[in-house]
Motif scaffolding. Structure first.
Motif, PDB file in Angstrom:
ATOM      1  N   LYS A  36       1.038  -1.114   0.046  1.00  0.00           N
ATOM      2  CA  LYS A  36      -0.094   0.147  -0.046  1.00  0.00           C
ATOM      3  C   LYS A  36       0.875   1.138   0.067  1.00  0.00           C
ATOM      4  N   GLN A  37       1.772   1.084   0.795  1.00  0.00           N
ATOM      5  CA  GLN A  37       2.613   2.531   1.071  1.00  0.00           C
ATOM      6  C   GLN A  37       3.731   2.591  -0.173  1.00  0.00           C
ATOM      7  N   ARG A  38       4.257   1.311  -0.633  1.00  0.00           N
ATOM      8  CA  ARG A  38       4.936   1.311  -1.711  1.00  0.00           C
ATOM      9  C   ARG A  38       4.630   1.602  -3.201  1.00  0.00           C
ATOM     10  N   LYS A  96      -4.213  12.674  -6.102  1.00  0.00           N
ATOM     11  CA  LYS A  96      -5.473  13.155  -5.442  1.00  0.00           C
ATOM     12  C   LYS A  96      -5.923  12.070  -4.407  1.00  0.00           C
ATOM     13  N   HIS A  97      -5.989  10.977  -5.169  1.00  0.00           N
ATOM     14  CA  HIS A  97      -6.418   9.797  -4.362  1.00  0.00           C
ATOM     15  C   HIS A  97      -5.494   9.506  -3.146  1.00  0.00           C
ATOM     16  N   ILE A  98      -4.157   9.597  -3.386  1.00  0.00           N
ATOM     17  CA  ILE A  98      -3.236   9.603  -2.438  1.00  0.00           C
ATOM     18  C   ILE A  98      -3.276  10.410  -1.166  1.00  0.00           C
ATOM     19  N   CYS A  99      -3.488  11.865  -1.769  1.00  0.00           N
ATOM     20  CA  CYS A  99      -3.733  12.613  -0.689  1.00  0.00           C
ATOM     21  C   CYS A  99      -5.037  12.450   0.225  1.00  0.00           C
ATOM     22  N   ASP A 100      -6.163  11.695  -0.449  1.00  0.00           N
ATOM     23  CA  ASP A 100      -7.262  11.743   0.162  1.00  0.00           C
ATOM     24  C   ASP A 100      -7.181  10.476   1.189  1.00  0.00           C
ATOM     25  N   GLU A 101      -6.481   9.335   0.660  1.00  0.00           N
ATOM     26  CA  GLU A 101      -6.410   8.315   1.572  1.00  0.00           C
ATOM     27  C   GLU A 101      -5.569   8.139   2.613  1.00  0.00           C
ATOM     28  N   PHE A 102      -4.349   9.007   2.581  1.00  0.00           N
ATOM     29  CA  PHE A 102      -3.627   9.331   3.424  1.00  0.00           C
ATOM     30  C   PHE A 102      -3.456  10.507   4.076  1.00  0.00           C
ATOM     31  N   SER A 103      -4.353  11.503   3.983  1.00  0.00           N
ATOM     32  CA  SER A 103      -4.318  12.591   4.342  1.00  0.00           C
ATOM     33  C   SER A 103      -3.007  13.270   4.192  1.00  0.00           C
TER      34      SER A 103
END
Length: 281
Positions: free
Chosen positions: A30-32, A88-95
């Motif tokens: 997930k993080q990778r 944007k998906h990353i920004c939303d998912e991980f704040s």
């Protein structure tokens, strides 16, 4: 199956430029994947600012698409560019704070508009824009970002950036960029002509020692970060700290011409560092 549109492209970018082979193996999937997408953004912008024979105006024009994508995310607008859809998906998912993207964009623009630095303070300020946001992004992906970890991470990121600067003095000079500040040129009585002629004099050797001492100071100031982390991220940070110390030590011991070839770490070195990080608390 990944939900990232540009992941395959990002993997190819990362594979081509990867400088820290162990790090990419340590992250959970997930993080990778998220880190790989963010790396793609940074790498593409850096190439626009740094590579090829474009004029400064052309480089700034090419960066506009990326600035637009960052601006759309900051404004809550759904991006149309697939890369920024993923970001944007990353920004939303991980704040993830979009401000970190803004700081990176500022650094890329600075690479286009500023080719010399007056003081070490200016260099450190550049590192805070060009390197430190990456550390904050990784901390965010692992839910480990707070005022203490960011402060410690910043020291490590500055150390890593400064290692790259001292390794690539001649390469950067060929791009008409010098990160070594003018105050050091004056203090150590060295010149840009030395770099042009690859004349690594005893004065440059003294400058290198001071530069590496500053790097060691930042590593020492950020080393406690590992004590605030757990799991794979802690393991990665332990490896990167050990790698930074080893590379600094080799550069101090190496008396060859830094303008011709700089000491590096091999895959074997990284394997040993990983093994030591695993068996040592």
């Amino acid at each position: 199956m990944s939900h990232y549109i540009t992941l395959n492209r990002a993997r190819n970018v990362k594979k081509h430029y990867e400088n820290f082979p162990v790090a990419s193996l340590l992250f959970p999937r997930k993080q990778r994947e998220a880190a790989t997408i963010l790396y793609q953004f940074a790498r593409e912008c850096d190439d626009i600012a740094d590579e090829g024979s474009l004029t400064a105006k052309q480089r700034m024009t090419h960066l506009l698409e990326y600035k637009k994508g960052v601006s759309e995310i900051n404004s809550g607008i759904t991006p149309t560019n697939p890369l920024f859809v993923d970001i944007k998906h990353i920004c939303d998912e991980f704040s993830l704070e979009p401000d970190l993207l803004d700081r990176l964009m500022t650094a890329f623009e600075q690479d286009i508009t500023k080719d010399r630095y007056e003081t070490m303070g200016e260099v450190v300020d550049y590192c805070h824009k060009a390197a430190c946001p990456a550390g904050e992004m990784i901390l965010t992906l692992f839910g480990a970002k707070n005022t203490v970890t960011v402060k410690l991470s910043n020291h490590l990121c500055i150390a890593l950036a400064m290692i790259g600067m001292i390794q690539d003095i001649h390469e950067d000079f060929l791009k008409n960029r010098i990160y070594i500040p003018k105050e050091y040129f004056k203090q150590f009585n060295v010149t840009e002509t030395d770099i042009h002629h690859k004349a690594f004099t005893p004065d440059w050797e003294r400058l290198k020692k001071l530069w590496l001492d500053i790097i060691d100071h930042h590593i020492g100031s950020g080393e406690a970060l590992k004590n605030h982390l757990t799991g794979r991220l802690k393991l990665q940070i332990k490896v990167l700290i050990s790698a930074s110390r080893l590379l600094s030590k080799r550069m101090k011991q190496d008396k060859s011409n830094l303008f011709v070839k700089s000491p590096t770490l091999t895959k074997w070195d990284w394997g040993i560092l990983l093994f030591k990080a695993i068996i040592r608390p």
